[in-house]
Scaffold this motif. Structure first.
Motif, PDB file in Angstrom:
ATOM      1  N   LYS A   1       0.857  -1.186   0.000  1.00 24.42           N
ATOM      2  CA  LYS A   1       0.000   0.000   0.000  1.00 24.42           C
ATOM      3  C   LYS A   1       0.891   1.234   0.000  1.00 24.42           C
ATOM      4  N   ASN A   2       0.349   2.360  -0.445  1.00 21.76           N
ATOM      5  CA  ASN A   2       1.099   3.602  -0.407  1.00 21.76           C
ATOM      6  C   ASN A   2       0.128   4.762  -0.156  1.00 21.76           C
ATOM      7  N   LYS A   3       0.652   5.947  -0.135  1.00 20.14           N
ATOM      8  CA  LYS A   3      -0.169   7.118   0.203  1.00 20.14           C
ATOM      9  C   LYS A   3      -1.302   7.342  -0.797  1.00 20.14           C
ATOM     10  N   ASN A   4      -1.102   6.899  -2.030  1.00 22.67           N
ATOM     11  CA  ASN A   4      -2.130   7.076  -3.061  1.00 22.67           C
ATOM     12  C   ASN A   4      -3.059   5.871  -3.192  1.00 22.67           C
ATOM     13  N   SER A   5      -2.574   4.700  -2.775  1.00 21.79           N
ATOM     14  CA  SER A   5      -3.367   3.466  -2.844  1.00 21.79           C
ATOM     15  C   SER A   5      -3.356   2.810  -1.464  1.00 21.79           C
ATOM     16  N   LYS A   6      -4.318   3.170  -0.651  1.00 21.41           N
ATOM     17  CA  LYS A   6      -4.348   2.719   0.736  1.00 21.41           C
ATOM     18  C   LYS A   6      -4.521   1.213   0.852  1.00 21.41           C
ATOM     19  N   ASN A   7      -5.109   0.592  -0.146  1.00 23.80           N
ATOM     20  CA  ASN A   7      -5.366  -0.857  -0.104  1.00 23.80           C
ATOM     21  C   ASN A   7      -4.487  -1.644  -1.070  1.00 23.80           C
ATOM     22  N   GLY A   8      -3.448  -1.020  -1.578  1.00 23.18           N
ATOM     23  CA  GLY A   8      -2.624  -1.706  -2.553  1.00 23.18           C
ATOM     24  C   GLY A   8      -3.234  -1.639  -3.947  1.00 23.18           C
ATOM     25  N   ASN A   9      -2.618  -2.327  -4.893  1.00 20.91           N
ATOM     26  CA  ASN A   9      -3.045  -2.252  -6.295  1.00 20.91           C
ATOM     27  C   ASN A   9      -3.596  -3.554  -6.856  1.00 20.91           C
ATOM     28  N   LEU A  10      -3.236  -4.678  -6.264  1.00 19.10           N
ATOM     29  CA  LEU A  10      -3.613  -5.964  -6.848  1.00 19.10           C
ATOM     30  C   LEU A  10      -4.917  -6.487  -6.259  1.00 19.10           C
ATOM     31  N   ARG A  11      -5.677  -7.225  -7.082  1.00 16.47           N
ATOM     32  CA  ARG A  11      -6.952  -7.780  -6.652  1.00 16.47           C
ATOM     33  C   ARG A  11      -6.734  -9.049  -5.834  1.00 16.47           C
ATOM     34  N   LEU A  12      -7.423  -9.112  -4.708  1.00 18.58           N
ATOM     35  CA  LEU A  12      -7.297 -10.258  -3.808  1.00 18.58           C
ATOM     36  C   LEU A  12      -7.803 -11.534  -4.451  1.00 18.58           C
ATOM     37  N   LEU A  13      -8.980 -11.479  -5.033  1.00 18.95           N
ATOM     38  CA  LEU A  13      -9.652 -12.682  -5.514  1.00 18.95           C
ATOM     39  C   LEU A  13      -9.015 -13.254  -6.774  1.00 18.95           C
ATOM     40  N   TYR A  14      -8.634 -12.400  -7.702  1.00 13.91           N
ATOM     41  CA  TYR A  14      -8.185 -12.853  -9.028  1.00 13.91           C
ATOM     42  C   TYR A  14      -6.671 -13.012  -9.146  1.00 13.91           C
ATOM     43  N   GLU A  15      -5.913 -12.319  -8.288  1.00 15.82           N
ATOM     44  CA  GLU A  15      -4.457 -12.336  -8.423  1.00 15.82           C
ATOM     45  C   GLU A  15      -3.759 -12.846  -7.162  1.00 15.82           C
ATOM     46  N   CYS A  16      -4.011 -12.158  -6.041  1.00 15.65           N
ATOM     47  CA  CYS A  16      -3.234 -12.445  -4.829  1.00 15.65           C
ATOM     48  C   CYS A  16      -3.518 -13.820  -4.229  1.00 15.65           C
ATOM     49  N   ALA A  17      -4.800 -14.189  -4.114  1.00 13.75           N
ATOM     50  CA  ALA A  17      -5.140 -15.479  -3.515  1.00 13.75           C
ATOM     51  C   ALA A  17      -4.629 -16.666  -4.341  1.00 13.75           C
TER      52      ALA A  17
END
Length: 409
Positions: free
Chosen positions: A343-359
């Motif tokens: 996460k960063n100051k512009n993207s509080k929740n990160g950039n990648l999708r949990l369901l389709y990419e991260c999991a």
């Protein structure tokens, strides 16, 4: 002579060359074939036979290894049948995985000819995340959906490119839930760099099979689909990715390790090339988009600063970033290291999708012995609240993730 016949090394109190000329290696009253089988040399010969071994190594019984046939190969279809016979998957899941591989072959072919047949560039549309869609984003999504529908084994299809999950019409419906990102790293398409596809498969769930004869509305049916798809990654029964690069590599896990199949263009078949992949416990490669360095918190900045310091070998970690999660994870599985999309100051929740990419990627890496976290908890334990929910992610070799967690604590 004895070595040639028996594959053994023989020694005695005197060498073979000094044996009496009257000595008979094979007694005349025993057939040679019988003697070879039972090894019953004359007790008077005082010959001791040892298995042939490297000089200086301890002797051990000789084992004859069957030479591998140069034409022998295990393709994806054969491997899936073996997994079914072993009870690791059922026939329906085997069909779903096979249908995904067909979609990957079609996408790989289009990518190779994208400039020739003019399917590069943007489509002129925007997906649900507000991102400009590439032409191949739209085409690949349609290919995935068609292959999954025609398999007759999927009940719900959820794509990063779709607004909501789609319930397959009951006539063609199965029970499995498939989530996917049809093209990961689509910004690389126009410059012919690495791209990929990611997928995850959840077990049968009856609540989203729409019966048009009941009193439920389309909105209620969609709501059921969303509830059904929003599951933690720990519920996955299979996951994988397809890498489109100098080779097309289909990598997957059904819960008993990670296996990779490379597309052989001569046969049009995915062939097993990497069996039971184990990620190195540590690595010297890190992959972060350091253009966002000033937007990260101080703890993460300190960690990155540490990686740039010379290690025990006098060299710092090597930085690699190609803008494609599939490419980053594939390299990491083979060479080790760590990938981060924080996460960063512009993207509080990160950039990648949990369901389709991260999991799905976390499932793969954990099956190979690695770890994945959002900085606070294991990725596979996060319960999605929204279909297109984003999350920070740090994923890679177990020792590298543990080192990062000490900095973030």
């Amino acid at each position: 002579m004895v070595e040639a016949l028996l594959g053994t090394k023989c020694s005695s109190s005197s060498s073979i060359s000094h044996l009496s000329p009257t000595f008979h290696l094979f007694p005349t009253n025993i057939k040679r074939s019988q003697h070879l089988i039972h090894g019953s040399f004359s007790p008077n010969s005082r010959i001791r036979c040892e298995a042939a071994s490297l000089e200086g190594a301890k002797t051990a019984p000789a084992q004859i290894k069957k030479p591998k046939n140069r034409y022998e190969m295990v393709n994806l279809t054969t491997w899936l049948l073996q997994q079914e016979q072993a009870g690791n998957i059922d026939a329906e899941l085997a069909i779903v995985l096979s249908s995904i591989s067909l979609a990957c072959k079609q996408i790989a072919s289009l990518l190779q000819r994208s400039s020739i047949i003019n399917i590069t560039g943007t489509q002129g549309t925007v997906n649900i995340q507000g991102e400009d869609q590439k032409k191949l984003d739209v085409i690949s999504n349609e290919l995935f959906c068609n292959c999954l529908r025609s398999s007759g084994r999927t009940g719900i299809i959820a794509s990063e490119e779709e607004d909501v999950p789609v319930a397959v019409e009951e006539t063609y419906s199965g029970n499995y839930i498939v989530v996917f990102d049809p093209i990961d790293g689509s910004a690389n398409i126009d410059i012919a760099l690495t791209t990929g596809s990611i997928f995850g498969i959840y077990g049968p769930d009856q609540q989203c099979l729409v019966d048009m004869d009941d009193d439920s509305t389309i909105d209620q049916a969609r709501e059921k689909c969303i509830v059904s798809v929003c599951q933690p990654g720990s519920n996955l029964v299979a996951a994988g990715y397809c890498l489109y690069s100098s080779s097309v590599v289909y990598t997957l896990s059904v819960g008993n390790g990670v296996y990779a199949f490379t597309l052989d263009p001569a046969y049009g078949e995915f062939v097993l090339t990497h069996e039971d992949i184990k990620i190195p416990k540590a690595g010297r490669i890190y992959s972060f988009n350091e253009g966002n360095y000033d937007l990260w918190d101080e703890k993460l900045q300190s960690y990155l600063d540490h990686l740039k310091q010379p290690g025990p070998n006098g060299k710092p970690y090597s930085g690699r970033y190609i803008g494609c999660l599939v490419g980053e994870i594939h390299r990491m599985l083979l060479y080790g290291g760590i990938y981060g999309n924080p996460k960063n100051k512009n993207s509080k929740n990160g950039n990648l999708r949990l369901l389709y990419e991260c999991a799905p990627m976390s499932y793969i890496v954990e099956q190979a012995g690695g770890k994945s976290t959002d900085g606070n908890q294991r990725i596979l334990e996060i319960m999605p609240e929204q279909i297109h929910q984003r999350t920070p992610i740090f994923i890679g070799s177990p020792e590298e993730i543990e080192k990062l967690e000490k900095y973030l604590a």
